[in-house]
Design a protein around this motif. Structure first.
Motif, PDB file in Angstrom:
ATOM      1  N   GLU A  77      36.043  48.760  35.183  1.00  0.00           N
ATOM      2  CA  GLU A  77      35.160  47.940  34.350  1.00  0.00           C
ATOM      3  C   GLU A  77      34.578  46.781  35.154  1.00  0.00           C
ATOM      4  N   GLY A  78      35.422  46.143  35.967  1.00  0.00           N
ATOM      5  CA  GLY A  78      34.921  45.067  36.816  1.00  0.00           C
ATOM      6  C   GLY A  78      33.913  45.572  37.833  1.00  0.00           C
ATOM      7  N   TRP A  79      34.165  46.754  38.374  1.00  0.00           N
ATOM      8  CA  TRP A  79      33.224  47.369  39.311  1.00  0.00           C
ATOM      9  C   TRP A  79      31.879  47.637  38.660  1.00  0.00           C
ATOM     10  N   ARG A  80      31.906  48.138  37.444  1.00  0.00           N
ATOM     11  CA  ARG A  80      30.658  48.441  36.737  1.00  0.00           C
ATOM     12  C   ARG A  80      29.833  47.177  36.511  1.00  0.00           C
ATOM     13  N   GLU A  81      30.504  46.091  36.166  1.00  0.00           N
ATOM     14  CA  GLU A  81      29.791  44.818  35.998  1.00  0.00           C
ATOM     15  C   GLU A  81      29.143  44.387  37.310  1.00  0.00           C
ATOM     16  N   TYR A  82      29.881  44.557  38.389  1.00  0.00           N
ATOM     17  CA  TYR A  82      29.402  44.190  39.719  1.00  0.00           C
ATOM     18  C   TYR A  82      28.143  44.993  40.078  1.00  0.00           C
ATOM     19  N   VAL A  83      28.234  46.302  39.906  1.00  0.00           N
ATOM     20  CA  VAL A  83      27.126  47.186  40.266  1.00  0.00           C
ATOM     21  C   VAL A  83      25.890  46.894  39.414  1.00  0.00           C
ATOM     22  N   ILE A 106      22.817  39.515  33.101  1.00  0.00           N
ATOM     23  CA  ILE A 106      22.736  40.777  32.381  1.00  0.00           C
ATOM     24  C   ILE A 106      23.782  40.787  31.277  1.00  0.00           C
ATOM     25  N   ASP A 107      23.768  41.824  30.462  1.00  0.00           N
ATOM     26  CA  ASP A 107      24.774  42.029  29.422  1.00  0.00           C
ATOM     27  C   ASP A 107      26.005  42.667  30.071  1.00  0.00           C
ATOM     28  N   LEU A 108      27.040  41.868  30.313  1.00  0.00           N
ATOM     29  CA  LEU A 108      28.212  42.373  31.014  1.00  0.00           C
ATOM     30  C   LEU A 108      29.001  43.369  30.175  1.00  0.00           C
ATOM     31  N   ASP A 109      29.029  43.175  28.857  1.00  0.00           N
ATOM     32  CA  ASP A 109      29.738  44.124  28.005  1.00  0.00           C
ATOM     33  C   ASP A 109      29.112  45.514  28.100  1.00  0.00           C
ATOM     34  N   ALA A 110      27.804  45.540  28.076  1.00  0.00           N
ATOM     35  CA  ALA A 110      27.109  46.822  28.215  1.00  0.00           C
ATOM     36  C   ALA A 110      27.336  47.405  29.603  1.00  0.00           C
ATOM     37  N   ALA A 111      27.340  46.556  30.602  1.00  0.00           N
ATOM     38  CA  ALA A 111      27.553  47.019  31.970  1.00  0.00           C
ATOM     39  C   ALA A 111      28.923  47.668  32.127  1.00  0.00           C
ATOM     40  N   ALA A 112      29.942  47.069  31.518  1.00  0.00           N
ATOM     41  CA  ALA A 112      31.303  47.591  31.639  1.00  0.00           C
ATOM     42  C   ALA A 112      31.444  48.974  31.013  1.00  0.00           C
ATOM     43  N   ARG A 113      30.533  49.298  30.095  1.00  0.00           N
ATOM     44  CA  ARG A 113      30.574  50.609  29.443  1.00  0.00           C
ATOM     45  C   ARG A 113      29.672  51.638  30.118  1.00  0.00           C
ATOM     46  N   THR A 114      28.923  51.193  31.120  1.00  0.00           N
ATOM     47  CA  THR A 114      27.955  52.072  31.773  1.00  0.00           C
ATOM     48  C   THR A 114      28.544  52.658  33.056  1.00  0.00           C
ATOM     49  N   PRO A 115      28.649  53.980  33.150  1.00  0.00           N
ATOM     50  CA  PRO A 115      29.237  54.584  34.349  1.00  0.00           C
ATOM     51  C   PRO A 115      28.530  54.148  35.632  1.00  0.00           C
ATOM     52  N   ALA A 116      29.330  53.916  36.665  1.00  0.00           N
ATOM     53  CA  ALA A 116      28.817  53.592  38.000  1.00  0.00           C
ATOM     54  C   ALA A 116      29.707  54.323  38.994  1.00  0.00           C
ATOM     55  N   PRO A 117      29.435  55.604  39.233  1.00  0.00           N
ATOM     56  CA  PRO A 117      30.323  56.430  40.049  1.00  0.00           C
ATOM     57  C   PRO A 117      30.630  55.826  41.417  1.00  0.00           C
ATOM     58  N   SER A 118      31.905  55.889  41.770  1.00  0.00           N
ATOM     59  CA  SER A 118      32.368  55.411  43.078  1.00  0.00           C
ATOM     60  C   SER A 118      33.586  56.238  43.461  1.00  0.00           C
ATOM     61  N   ARG A 184      38.543  40.360  36.837  1.00  0.00           N
ATOM     62  CA  ARG A 184      37.609  40.350  35.713  1.00  0.00           C
ATOM     63  C   ARG A 184      38.310  40.706  34.407  1.00  0.00           C
ATOM     64  N   ARG A 185      39.462  41.337  34.499  1.00  0.00           N
ATOM     65  CA  ARG A 185      40.241  41.714  33.321  1.00  0.00           C
ATOM     66  C   ARG A 185      41.660  41.172  33.455  1.00  0.00           C
ATOM     67  N   GLU A 186      41.772  39.932  33.934  1.00  0.00           N
ATOM     68  CA  GLU A 186      43.097  39.388  34.223  1.00  0.00           C
ATOM     69  C   GLU A 186      44.028  39.344  33.012  1.00  0.00           C
ATOM     70  N   PRO A 187      43.595  38.930  31.807  1.00  0.00           N
ATOM     71  CA  PRO A 187      44.539  38.920  30.683  1.00  0.00           C
ATOM     72  C   PRO A 187      45.164  40.287  30.424  1.00  0.00           C
ATOM     73  N   ALA A 188      44.342  41.327  30.447  1.00  0.00           N
ATOM     74  CA  ALA A 188      44.861  42.673  30.216  1.00  0.00           C
ATOM     75  C   ALA A 188      45.754  43.118  31.372  1.00  0.00           C
ATOM     76  N   ALA A 189      45.338  42.832  32.604  1.00  0.00           N
ATOM     77  CA  ALA A 189      46.140  43.216  33.759  1.00  0.00           C
ATOM     78  C   ALA A 189      47.455  42.440  33.804  1.00  0.00           C
ATOM     79  N   ALA A 190      47.415  41.170  33.446  1.00  0.00           N
ATOM     80  CA  ALA A 190      48.632  40.358  33.434  1.00  0.00           C
ATOM     81  C   ALA A 190      49.635  40.895  32.421  1.00  0.00           C
ATOM     82  N   ALA A 191      49.143  41.295  31.251  1.00  0.00           N
ATOM     83  CA  ALA A 191      50.027  41.877  30.243  1.00  0.00           C
ATOM     84  C   ALA A 191      50.597  43.205  30.727  1.00  0.00           C
TER      85      ALA A 191
END
Length: 254
Positions: A77-83, A106-118, A184-191
């Motif tokens: 998700e963080g990668w998708r926002e970056y791309v 840009i809309d980061l929420d939309a970006a996180a849902r948009t595929p960015a193959p890597s 970019r998703r530290e709360p979720a990763a920390a949990a």
């Protein structure tokens, strides 16, 4: 030249060569990294400097397949926002000319849902070694905390350790890279990783035996980034043009 504690010169130590060939590696063989090799890497890296010798780092060797998959999903998700920001023609998460963050372009929420193959990110859970580098925030002397710009000083007590890991890995014939997409998703990763509240995620390091060996890296020469006395002073060293191959700070550069 390196020296032992008694002052004697150490033979066979090629620090300069290690530094000049320790580029970012994102493709690995399937060969597992033995525990003893990883421990040797971390044992060498622990001598990194830190403010007040606080050594604020904690390293999590993530092995559980399900934890790896969930961590991969957060990183993706963080990668998708970056791309998405790159595609929009802006430097991802960069501050403005005044040094302050003015919000996303840009809309980061939309970006996180948009595929960015890597190939690297999509198979992040298959990397031979995944190290989550956490930092004890209460140990950081963040001397730029009240400046009217983005803070950077706190990293001085954690990223030298990260670089030591990469250099020690290169010395052990491993390759690797440092990623920060999980932040970019530290709360979720920390949990997910059971991090205590006073810890943050500084990076996730990917290590393994490289699929291809680095023989030459492209970087700006000294004279292009070093000045005498003032920011607009004369260049120090041999000035040159940007090397062939484009900007060396591109996210795909070695």
């Amino acid at each position: 030249m390196a020296y032992a504690e008694n002052g004697a010169r150490l033979a066979g130590v090629e620090l300069r060569e290690v530094m000049r060939t320790a580029g970012a590696v994102r493709e690995f063989t399937a060969e597992p990294v033995p525990d003893e090799v990883l421990e040797q890497v971390l044992d060498a890296a622990r001598f990194a400097p830190s403010g007040g010798n606080q050594q604020p780092w904690a390293v999590l060797v993530v092995r559980d397949p399900e934890l790896r998959r969930q961590l991969r999903d957060l990183v993706r998700e963080g990668w998708r926002e970056y791309v998405a920001q790159q595609r929009a023609g802006v430097r991802p998460f960069a501050p403005g000319p005044d040094g302050r963050w003015h919000g996303p372009a840009i809309d980061l929420d939309a970006a996180a849902r948009t595929p960015a193959p890597s190939a690297f990110v999509d198979a992040f859970d298959q990397v031979p070694v995944l190290l989550v580098l956490a930092v004890r925030l209460t140990a950081l002397a963040v001397t730029d905390v009240d400046l009217d710009r983005q803070s950077v000083v706190g990293g001085a007590s954690i990223y030298p350790f990260a670089q030591n890991i990469l250099l020690a890995a290169r010395d052990a014939d491993l390759g690797g890279t440092l990623t920060t997409f999980a932040a970019r998703r530290e709360p979720a990763a920390a949990a997910l990783l059971h991090l205590p509240p006073d810890h943050g995620i500084a990076a996730v390091l990917a290590l393994g035996y490289p699929a291809r060996r680095t023989t030459r890296l492209t970087r700006h020469p000294v004279g292009t980034f070093t000045r005498i006395d003032t920011f607009d002073g004369p260049a120090f060293g041999s000035a040159s043009v940007v090397p062939p191959g484009g900007r060396p700070d591109s996210p795909t550069a070695g």
